[in-house]
Design a protein around this motif. Sequence first.
Motif, short mmCIF file in Angstrom:
data_model
loop_
_atom_site.label_atom_id
_atom_site.label_comp_id
_atom_site.label_asym_id
_atom_site.label_seq_id
_atom_site.Cartn_x
_atom_site.Cartn_y
_atom_site.Cartn_z
N LEU A 213 -2.62 1.95 -11.79
CA LEU A 213 -1.67 1.01 -12.38
C LEU A 213 -0.26 1.58 -12.37
CD1 LEU A 213 -1.06 -1.64 -13.84
CD2 LEU A 213 -1.63 -0.49 -16.01
N GLU A 214 -0.12 2.87 -12.71
CA GLU A 214 1.20 3.50 -12.70
C GLU A 214 1.81 3.47 -11.29
OE1 GLU A 214 1.53 7.08 -15.81
OE2 GLU A 214 -0.28 7.22 -14.57
N LYS A 215 0.97 3.74 -10.30
CA LYS A 215 1.46 3.76 -8.91
C LYS A 215 1.86 2.37 -8.43
CE LYS A 215 -0.82 7.95 -7.23
NZ LYS A 215 -1.64 8.54 -6.15
N ILE A 216 1.20 1.35 -8.93
CA ILE A 216 1.55 -0.02 -8.55
C ILE A 216 2.83 -0.46 -9.24
CG2 ILE A 216 0.84 -2.44 -8.72
CD1 ILE A 216 -2.05 -1.50 -8.33
N LEU A 217 2.96 -0.12 -10.52
CA LEU A 217 4.13 -0.53 -11.28
C LEU A 217 5.39 0.21 -10.86
CD1 LEU A 217 2.66 -0.86 -14.90
CD2 LEU A 217 3.30 -2.70 -13.34
N PHE A 218 5.24 1.45 -10.41
CA PHE A 218 6.41 2.29 -10.09
C PHE A 218 7.37 1.62 -9.10
CE2 PHE A 218 8.62 5.59 -7.69
CZ PHE A 218 9.23 6.30 -8.71
N PRO A 219 6.92 1.21 -7.91
CA PRO A 219 7.87 0.60 -6.96
C PRO A 219 8.50 -0.69 -7.47
CG PRO A 219 5.61 0.33 -6.19
CD PRO A 219 5.56 1.28 -7.33
N ILE A 220 7.75 -1.44 -8.27
CA ILE A 220 8.29 -2.70 -8.81
C ILE A 220 9.39 -2.40 -9.82
CG2 ILE A 220 7.73 -4.79 -10.10
CD1 ILE A 220 4.85 -4.50 -9.02
N MET A 239 13.23 -1.92 0.77
CA MET A 239 12.27 -1.65 1.85
C MET A 239 11.41 -0.43 1.55
SD MET A 239 12.45 -4.05 4.05
CE MET A 239 12.66 -5.07 2.58
N LEU A 240 12.02 0.61 0.93
CA LEU A 240 11.26 1.81 0.56
C LEU A 240 10.13 1.45 -0.40
CD1 LEU A 240 11.09 4.99 0.60
CD2 LEU A 240 12.54 4.93 -1.44
N MET A 241 10.46 0.67 -1.43
CA MET A 241 9.49 0.34 -2.45
C MET A 241 8.50 -0.73 -1.97
SD MET A 241 9.95 2.45 -4.74
CE MET A 241 11.20 3.74 -4.93
N LEU A 242 8.93 -1.61 -1.07
CA LEU A 242 7.99 -2.57 -0.50
C LEU A 242 6.92 -1.85 0.30
CD1 LEU A 242 7.06 -5.44 0.19
CD2 LEU A 242 8.71 -5.43 2.09
N GLY A 243 7.35 -0.88 1.12
CA GLY A 243 6.38 -0.09 1.88
C GLY A 243 5.42 0.64 0.97
N ASN A 244 5.95 1.19 -0.15
CA ASN A 244 5.09 1.91 -1.08
C ASN A 244 4.13 0.97 -1.80
OD1 ASN A 244 4.96 3.37 -4.16
ND2 ASN A 244 4.57 4.64 -2.37
N LEU A 245 4.59 -0.25 -2.10
CA LEU A 245 3.71 -1.23 -2.74
C LEU A 245 2.58 -1.63 -1.78
CD1 LEU A 245 3.29 -2.83 -5.34
CD2 LEU A 245 4.68 -4.67 -4.34
N PHE A 246 2.88 -1.75 -0.49
CA PHE A 246 1.83 -1.98 0.51
C PHE A 246 0.75 -0.91 0.37
CE2 PHE A 246 4.88 -4.06 3.83
CZ PHE A 246 4.83 -5.25 3.12
N ARG A 247 1.19 0.34 0.24
CA ARG A 247 0.27 1.48 0.18
C ARG A 247 -0.57 1.48 -1.10
NH1 ARG A 247 0.46 7.42 1.33
NH2 ARG A 247 -0.46 8.45 -0.48
N GLU A 248 0.11 1.27 -2.23
CA GLU A 248 -0.56 1.48 -3.51
C GLU A 248 -1.32 0.26 -4.02
OE1 GLU A 248 -0.85 4.35 -4.36
OE2 GLU A 248 0.88 5.44 -3.58
N SER A 249 -0.96 -0.94 -3.58
CA SER A 249 -1.62 -2.13 -4.12
C SER A 249 -3.09 -2.20 -3.70
CB SER A 249 -0.89 -3.40 -3.65
OG SER A 249 -1.01 -3.55 -2.23
N GLY A 250 -3.39 -1.69 -2.51
CA GLY A 250 -4.77 -1.68 -2.04
C GLY A 250 -5.27 -3.01 -1.50
N VAL A 251 -4.42 -4.03 -1.49
CA VAL A 251 -4.88 -5.35 -1.04
C VAL A 251 -4.27 -5.77 0.31
CG1 VAL A 251 -5.34 -6.19 -3.37
CG2 VAL A 251 -3.06 -6.49 -2.38
N VAL A 252 -3.35 -4.92 0.83
CA VAL A 252 -2.74 -5.25 2.13
C VAL A 252 -2.81 -4.01 3.03
CG1 VAL A 252 -1.22 -7.13 1.41
CG2 VAL A 252 -0.48 -4.78 1.07
N ARG A 253 -4.02 -3.52 3.21
CA ARG A 253 -4.22 -2.30 3.99
C ARG A 253 -3.64 -2.42 5.40
NH1 ARG A 253 -8.17 -1.03 7.39
NH2 ARG A 253 -9.41 -2.81 6.71
N GLN A 254 -3.79 -3.61 6.00
CA GLN A 254 -3.30 -3.81 7.36
C GLN A 254 -1.78 -3.67 7.41
OE1 GLN A 254 -5.22 -5.84 5.61
NE2 GLN A 254 -6.85 -6.81 6.85
N LEU A 255 -1.08 -4.21 6.40
CA LEU A 255 0.38 -4.11 6.36
C LEU A 255 0.82 -2.66 6.15
CD1 LEU A 255 1.39 -7.23 4.22
CD2 LEU A 255 1.17 -7.03 6.71
N ALA A 256 0.11 -1.95 5.29
CA ALA A 256 0.44 -0.55 5.03
C ALA A 256 0.26 0.29 6.29
CB ALA A 256 -0.43 0.00 3.91
N GLU A 257 -0.83 0.05 7.02
CA GLU A 257 -1.08 0.80 8.25
C GLU A 257 -0.06 0.47 9.32
OE1 GLU A 257 -5.10 -0.04 9.32
OE2 GLU A 257 -5.96 1.28 7.79
#
Length: 381
Positions: A213-220, A239-257
């Motif tokens: 939860l902390e990792k998801i809230l941080f970029p926001i 853009m930095l935090m959007l990329g990090n949200l891709f990584r940490e949210s766990g629901v857009v793995r394809q976008l993060a990759e």
Amino acid sequence: MDYIMDVMGNLIHQSAFFSLTWGNYIMILVACVFLYLAIKKGYEPLLLVPIAFGMLLVNMFPEIMATAEETSNGTGGLLHYFYLLDEWSILPSLIFMGVGALTDFGPLIANPRSFLMGAAAQFGIYIAYFMAIFMGFNDKAAAAISIIGGADGPTSIFLAGKLGQTNLMGPIAVAAYSYMSLVPIIQPPIMKLLTTEKERKIKMEQLRPVTKLEKILFPIIVTIVVVMILPSTAPLIGMLMLGNLFRESGVVRQLAETASNALMYIVVILLGTSVGATTSAEAFLNWDTLKIVALGLIAFAFGTAAGVLIGKLMCRMSGGKINPLIGSAGVSAVPMAARVSQKVGAEADPTNFLLMHAMGPNVAGVIGTAVAAGTFMAILL
């Protein structure tokens, strides 16, 4: 026979040998040195290889960077269109998205005091700004040059484009990326000079676990706070935090990759070759370039020193629980600067593991450099 001789003569006279200046040969040599450092020594090869090759191409065939109006057929050179994406700040912003998708902000969340070290390491930027003014650069040029001190190539390119300093973009970008690759050489002497062996041996407690939860809230939260205060930072921080949200949210793995792999590498190719292609002999071999290189080194050295000194202060205030070496990682050369902190600490004590602790100031430095760029834009635009 005369026809054949005429054709051969035309081909020979159209070769680069008849149009190159001594300056072009010098830049070709510089490009080969960069390729050597990248391939043989492993200094930031993902950046230096395309930059050096772009440098090589433009000094043999200048038309590769020509605008449509400057070419005989009205089409423009290939790398000119790559370079427009730099001028429009598109490629640096996309690089930040990729960096965000690759970055774990966990060490920073676990130790928020790292923000202070990341902020302190930006001191070199402001020193370089005033020194550039003293050396005769105007305020916008000085701001674009000073960001080299953050050891952040994309931010340097972004700010130069936003402030209209495209004529300096080549030297600024080459200096920024060169110093990023030379972090393992430049930083250790400064770190050792400002710390004692006892301080370098300090072992830090293991960081606390950081929840999902902390990792998801941080970029926001960071996006809302920073962009509300400095809206001009939105392209980089966003853009930095959007990329990090891709990584940490766990629901857009394809976008993060995609952001951290395919897209990132495509952008690096386009950005690197186009930046390298701005370093023609006419644009690069002048006194301003030498000043920029010198100012970049000064800024980087002061930034490293300031990070270490704030680390020493925090060491004293914590009763010796913080190793001041991690302060040097506050420059935003991720993760190279953090690895240097680990290396210097391990030299003092092989059982000392500082890498994860140093990653806190390191990623804080990325945010700090973007904020510094946003501050300059807010003041000068």
